[in-house]
Scaffold this motif. Structure first.
Motif, PDB file in Angstrom:
ATOM      1  N   ALA A 196      34.229  41.480  41.107  1.00  0.00           N
ATOM      2  CA  ALA A 196      35.066  41.236  42.279  1.00  0.00           C
ATOM      3  C   ALA A 196      36.202  42.249  42.304  1.00  0.00           C
ATOM      4  O   ALA A 196      36.808  42.558  41.279  1.00  0.00           O
ATOM      5  CB  ALA A 196      35.627  39.816  42.228  1.00  0.00           C
ATOM      6  N   THR A 239      32.956  39.433  46.828  1.00  0.00           N
ATOM      7  CA  THR A 239      32.057  38.448  46.231  1.00  0.00           C
ATOM      8  C   THR A 239      30.896  38.092  47.158  1.00  0.00           C
ATOM      9  O   THR A 239      29.739  38.017  46.730  1.00  0.00           O
ATOM     10  CB  THR A 239      32.856  37.194  45.839  1.00  0.00           C
ATOM     11  OG1 THR A 239      33.725  37.532  44.738  1.00  0.00           O
ATOM     12  CG2 THR A 239      31.952  36.053  45.418  1.00  0.00           C
ATOM     13  N   ALA A 253      34.973  36.324  42.453  1.00  0.00           N
ATOM     14  CA  ALA A 253      36.364  35.992  42.762  1.00  0.00           C
ATOM     15  C   ALA A 253      36.517  34.521  43.118  1.00  0.00           C
ATOM     16  O   ALA A 253      37.586  34.097  43.551  1.00  0.00           O
ATOM     17  CB  ALA A 253      36.874  36.860  43.903  1.00  0.00           C
ATOM     18  N   ASP A 254      35.448  33.760  42.935  1.00  0.00           N
ATOM     19  CA  ASP A 254      35.514  32.319  43.180  1.00  0.00           C
ATOM     20  C   ASP A 254      34.606  31.602  42.195  1.00  0.00           C
ATOM     21  O   ASP A 254      33.985  32.227  41.330  1.00  0.00           O
ATOM     22  CB  ASP A 254      35.137  31.991  44.631  1.00  0.00           C
ATOM     23  CG  ASP A 254      33.694  32.376  44.984  1.00  0.00           C
ATOM     24  OD1 ASP A 254      32.911  32.721  44.065  1.00  0.00           O
ATOM     25  OD2 ASP A 254      33.332  32.333  46.171  1.00  0.00           O
ATOM     26  N   ASP A 255      34.525  30.289  42.318  1.00  0.00           N
ATOM     27  CA  ASP A 255      33.590  29.534  41.484  1.00  0.00           C
ATOM     28  C   ASP A 255      32.400  29.023  42.300  1.00  0.00           C
ATOM     29  O   ASP A 255      31.360  28.680  41.750  1.00  0.00           O
ATOM     30  CB  ASP A 255      34.283  28.371  40.773  1.00  0.00           C
ATOM     31  CG  ASP A 255      34.992  27.409  41.734  1.00  0.00           C
ATOM     32  OD1 ASP A 255      35.070  27.702  42.947  1.00  0.00           O
ATOM     33  OD2 ASP A 255      35.485  26.367  41.272  1.00  0.00           O
ATOM     34  N   THR A 259      34.516  29.965  33.657  1.00  0.00           N
ATOM     35  CA  THR A 259      35.686  30.506  34.358  1.00  0.00           C
ATOM     36  C   THR A 259      36.376  31.516  33.453  1.00  0.00           C
ATOM     37  O   THR A 259      36.802  31.174  32.351  1.00  0.00           O
ATOM     38  CB  THR A 259      36.665  29.388  34.740  1.00  0.00           C
ATOM     39  OG1 THR A 259      35.994  28.462  35.612  1.00  0.00           O
ATOM     40  CG2 THR A 259      37.884  29.948  35.461  1.00  0.00           C
ATOM     41  N   TYR A 275      40.053  35.828  48.258  1.00  0.00           N
ATOM     42  CA  TYR A 275      41.489  36.066  48.451  1.00  0.00           C
ATOM     43  C   TYR A 275      41.824  36.141  49.942  1.00  0.00           C
ATOM     44  O   TYR A 275      42.927  35.778  50.357  1.00  0.00           O
ATOM     45  CB  TYR A 275      41.930  37.338  47.726  1.00  0.00           C
ATOM     46  CG  TYR A 275      42.101  37.148  46.243  1.00  0.00           C
ATOM     47  CD1 TYR A 275      43.359  36.928  45.682  1.00  0.00           C
ATOM     48  CD2 TYR A 275      41.007  37.194  45.382  1.00  0.00           C
ATOM     49  CE1 TYR A 275      43.524  36.752  44.317  1.00  0.00           C
ATOM     50  CE2 TYR A 275      41.154  37.017  44.012  1.00  0.00           C
ATOM     51  CZ  TYR A 275      42.417  36.789  43.482  1.00  0.00           C
ATOM     52  OH  TYR A 275      42.566  36.608  42.119  1.00  0.00           O
ATOM     53  N   ILE A 298      42.053  29.620  43.111  1.00  0.00           N
ATOM     54  CA  ILE A 298      41.146  30.772  43.047  1.00  0.00           C
ATOM     55  C   ILE A 298      40.569  30.859  41.629  1.00  0.00           C
ATOM     56  O   ILE A 298      40.955  31.707  40.817  1.00  0.00           O
ATOM     57  CB  ILE A 298      41.851  32.078  43.462  1.00  0.00           C
ATOM     58  CG1 ILE A 298      42.560  31.896  44.808  1.00  0.00           C
ATOM     59  CG2 ILE A 298      40.841  33.217  43.561  1.00  0.00           C
ATOM     60  CD1 ILE A 298      43.393  33.089  45.246  1.00  0.00           C
ATOM     61  N   GLN A 324      37.901  31.929  39.161  1.00  0.00           N
ATOM     62  CA  GLN A 324      36.946  33.035  39.161  1.00  0.00           C
ATOM     63  C   GLN A 324      35.936  32.833  38.026  1.00  0.00           C
ATOM     64  O   GLN A 324      36.287  32.841  36.844  1.00  0.00           O
ATOM     65  CB  GLN A 324      37.688  34.369  39.019  1.00  0.00           C
ATOM     66  CG  GLN A 324      38.690  34.577  40.140  1.00  0.00           C
ATOM     67  CD  GLN A 324      39.242  35.984  40.244  1.00  0.00           C
ATOM     68  OE1 GLN A 324      40.232  36.202  40.919  1.00  0.00           O
ATOM     69  NE2 GLN A 324      38.616  36.951  39.605  1.00  0.00           N
ATOM     70  N   TYR A 365      46.959  36.832  35.792  1.00  0.00           N
ATOM     71  CA  TYR A 365      45.996  35.748  35.905  1.00  0.00           C
ATOM     72  C   TYR A 365      46.347  34.624  34.937  1.00  0.00           C
ATOM     73  O   TYR A 365      46.980  34.837  33.902  1.00  0.00           O
ATOM     74  CB  TYR A 365      44.584  36.226  35.562  1.00  0.00           C
ATOM     75  CG  TYR A 365      43.975  37.180  36.545  1.00  0.00           C
ATOM     76  CD1 TYR A 365      43.308  36.731  37.686  1.00  0.00           C
ATOM     77  CD2 TYR A 365      44.072  38.550  36.352  1.00  0.00           C
ATOM     78  CE1 TYR A 365      42.743  37.623  38.587  1.00  0.00           C
ATOM     79  CE2 TYR A 365      43.512  39.455  37.246  1.00  0.00           C
ATOM     80  CZ  TYR A 365      42.850  38.984  38.356  1.00  0.00           C
ATOM     81  OH  TYR A 365      42.294  39.869  39.243  1.00  0.00           O
TER      82      TYR A 365
END
Length: 255
Positions: A35, A64, A83-85, A104, A145, A216, A218, A253
């Motif tokens: 990402a 993503t 960039a996400d789950d 994650t 995002y 967010i 990831q 992060y």
């Protein structure tokens, strides 16, 4: 018969054994879809990963949602850092990943940023004042995002007021570039793009509270194409380790 025995200092002997271990191990390349927000951290991690394991990380960067389409169309990626789950979870349900490989690796933060010092206040009032001409965001349909940015605008009651000023990047890198080049006075970016070692590295920014948008999270997965590649498993393990964690945290992060 005289036999010469060469002695080594303990540290030299350990180094020699380490060399034999690395040279004897099979070094592989791993193709990774990353990402765009995670570009800087993975570049830093890649260097240590290669030194410590002998494996080489070959990365492609993008949105993503776009990577999801490419993976479904047979792209040769072996590991996916999203960039996400939700996208990795979807790939898992569709049988596109190595079972049990999803985890994650970072929790991202969103920031409103301007390349100009003092332009963005620490509460985002610049958005409400609405005196800017262009506001940059990433494509909310492809980039998490970007979706988070639209959620912030909705929460502030500004979606309709600023919609004609929005310039949309294909991914978060392009959204950042619109601001850094001055094509937009401000924009929503990943905190990791403007943050290093505990502070915003340039311009001015509002680090947006998590409560203003969906978390967010990831996630990373080993894709089916990486099932038999030791470097893919090694990278997944490395991302869970202390060296990678320190780098990830240094870019703002959470873990």
């Amino acid at each position: 018969m005289n036999v010469r025995v060469r002695s080594f200092a303990p540290t030299a002997l350990a180094a020699l054994i380490g060399c034999f271990a690395v040279s004897g191990a099979q070094a592989d390349d791993v193709q990774v879809a990353v990402a765009a927000n995670f570009t800087a951290p993975i570049q830093a991690i890649a260097s240590d990963f290669e030194k410590d394991t002998g494996h080489k990380l070959i990365a492609a960067y993008g949105a993503t949602g776009q990577f999801y389409t490419q993976i479904k169309n047979g792209a040769p990626f072996e590991v996916f850092l999203a960039a996400d789950d939700s996208t990795p979870e979807k790939l898992e349900k569709e049988g596109e990943i190595v079972p049990g490989s999803r985890f994650t690796y970072a929790i991202g933060s969103l920031a409103l940023w301007s390349a100009k010092d003092g332009y963005v206040d620490d509460a985002g009032k610049v958005l409400e004042e609405n005196t800017f001409n262009h506001l940059s965001i990433a494509n909310p349909k492809a980039a998490p995002y970007g979706l988070a940015a639209t959620q912030v605008l909705a929460k502030m009651g500004l979606s309709d007021k600023v919609k004609d000023k929005i310039v949309e990047g294909q991914n978060i890198t392009q959204a950042y570039q619109f601001v850094s080049t001055g094509n937009a006075e401000l924009g929503f970016v990943a905190l990791s793009q403007i943050y290093k070692d505990g502070k915003v590295s340039s311009g001015s920014a509002w680090i947006i509270p998590e409560a203003m948008h969906d978390s967010i999270k990831q996630d990373a997965v080993i894709l089916k194409k990486g099932a038999n590649n030791p470097a893919a498993k090694a990278l997944a393990d490395y991302l869970k380790g202390p060296k990678a964690a320190a780098i990830i945290k240094s870019y703002g992060y959470q873990l």
